[in-house]
Design an enzyme around this catalytic site. Structure first.
Site, PDB file in Angstrom:
ATOM      1  N   GLY A  82       0.713  -1.120  -0.021  1.00 44.46           N
ATOM      2  CA  GLY A  82      -0.006  -0.107   0.080  1.00 44.46           C
ATOM      3  C   GLY A  82       0.826   1.344  -0.003  1.00 44.46           C
ATOM      4  O   GLY A  82       0.353   2.509  -0.313  1.00 44.46           O
ATOM      5  N   PHE A  83       2.149   1.109   0.619  1.00 45.28           N
ATOM      6  CA  PHE A  83       2.920   2.447   0.546  1.00 45.28           C
ATOM      7  C   PHE A  83       4.052   2.419  -0.384  1.00 45.28           C
ATOM      8  O   PHE A  83       4.911   3.365  -0.302  1.00 45.28           O
ATOM      9  CB  PHE A  83       3.149   2.613   2.143  1.00 45.28           C
ATOM     10  CG  PHE A  83       2.069   2.674   2.613  1.00 45.28           C
ATOM     11  CD1 PHE A  83       1.231   3.966   2.697  1.00 45.28           C
ATOM     12  CD2 PHE A  83       1.473   1.789   3.706  1.00 45.28           C
ATOM     13  CE1 PHE A  83       0.183   4.284   3.660  1.00 45.28           C
ATOM     14  CE2 PHE A  83       0.427   2.035   4.508  1.00 45.28           C
ATOM     15  CZ  PHE A  83      -0.328   3.019   4.446  1.00 45.28           C
ATOM     16  N   ASP A  97       2.757  -4.766  12.699  1.00 47.16           N
ATOM     17  CA  ASP A  97       1.925  -5.350  11.519  1.00 47.16           C
ATOM     18  C   ASP A  97       2.823  -6.826  11.035  1.00 47.16           C
ATOM     19  O   ASP A  97       3.169  -6.986   9.894  1.00 47.16           O
ATOM     20  CB  ASP A  97       2.525  -4.260  10.352  1.00 47.16           C
ATOM     21  CG  ASP A  97       1.616  -4.692   9.144  1.00 47.16           C
ATOM     22  OD1 ASP A  97       0.637  -5.204   9.310  1.00 47.16           O
ATOM     23  OD2 ASP A  97       1.908  -4.237   7.853  1.00 47.16           O
TER      24      ASP A  97
END
Length: 266
Positions: free
Chosen positions: A48-49, A173
């Protein structure tokens, strides 16, 4: 960038093969060169990043994580990730080799008008692990990884996480996609983009928003956004269930017991 900050490819190879070497600032030109200009053909991961690329050296390979330029990069967050990575040196944690924080002025289109803007490039460089991430190896309990391999992976993840917590680092995470495997199937914890480095006497903090991956988040974090080492322990338990059963999601306790019994009999 000043000349004395430029690290040639041979120096990066030296860091790669010398486990006692400290990570260094790396020039953008070097990371562009070893990834063939961040070629799509060198992509080995996408999140996502950031996008992760394989970097080819004369005598080895590395992984280069390039944060998306469209993301509003938080410099404090980027610095925190580097700080966590510089502290984390363990056989079950991916080796951090260097970083790049490059900012250049470029003319960009803003509402039909050309303006001079700062374009930031933020990259991280790691050892390359050929077996990829753990999620690609988790299959049905009746096939795939042998029981001894599963035990070795679980034990390695536990050792790496214990080390992080001893260093006052909360990962935040932890999931199979963020656990990489080397040629000997030794697990190494990776991706510290959401991690927090606590002060020596700090035991908890409150996050401004819920972060992480659903399915691996502790209930107390989802409800009150409280961050403690217990947040990682919950994620670890979920990963262990997945490794044993070969199933994603919340498995019934009876299914976990049956999977263990089946593996022991096998």
């Amino acid at each position: 960038m000043e000349h004395h900050n430029i690290t040639p490819q041979s120096d990066l190879e030296g860091i790669l093969f010398d486990e006692s070497a400290e990570p260094k600032a790396l020039p953008l030109s070097l990371l562009e060169h070893i990834t063939s200009g961040f070629s799509r053909g060198e992509e080995i991961g996408n999140g996502g990043f950031a996008t992760v690329y394989k970097g080819m050296l004369d005598n080895g390979m590395v992984a280069v994580k390039k944060l998306f330029g469209t993301v509003d990069l938080d410099e404090k967050k980027f610095s925190e990730e580097i700080r966590c990575l510089m502290k984390a040196k363990h056989k079950n944690i991916v080796r951090f080799l260097g970083y790049c924080a490059d900012t250049q002025g470029e003319m960009v289109d803003c509402g039909g008008k050309l303006v001079l803007a700062d374009v930031r490039q933020r990259l991280l460089c790691f050892e390359y692990l050929p077996k990829g991430s753990l999620d690609k190896h988790i299959t049905d309990a009746s096939c795939g990884l042998e029981w001894r391999e599963r035990y070795q992976i679980i034990n390695g993840i536990c050792d790496g996480l214990y080390y992080l917590h001893q260093k006052h680092i909360v990962h935040l995470d932890l999931k199979p996609g963020n656990i990489l495997l080397d040629n000997n199937m030794i697990p190494k914890i990776s991706d510290f983009g959401l991690s927090r480095c606590f002060d020596e006497n700090q035991t908890r903090t409150i996050a401004s928003k819920v972060i992480g991956t659903m399915g691996y988040l502790a209930p107390e974090f989802c409800s009150v956004r409280q961050i403690t080492v217990k947040s990682d322990i919950y994620s670890l338990g979920t990963i262990i269930i997945e490794i044993i059963t070969g199933e994603k999601g919340y498995a019934d306790v009876a299914n976990v017991r049956q999977a263990i019994h089946s593996n022991i009999k096998a």
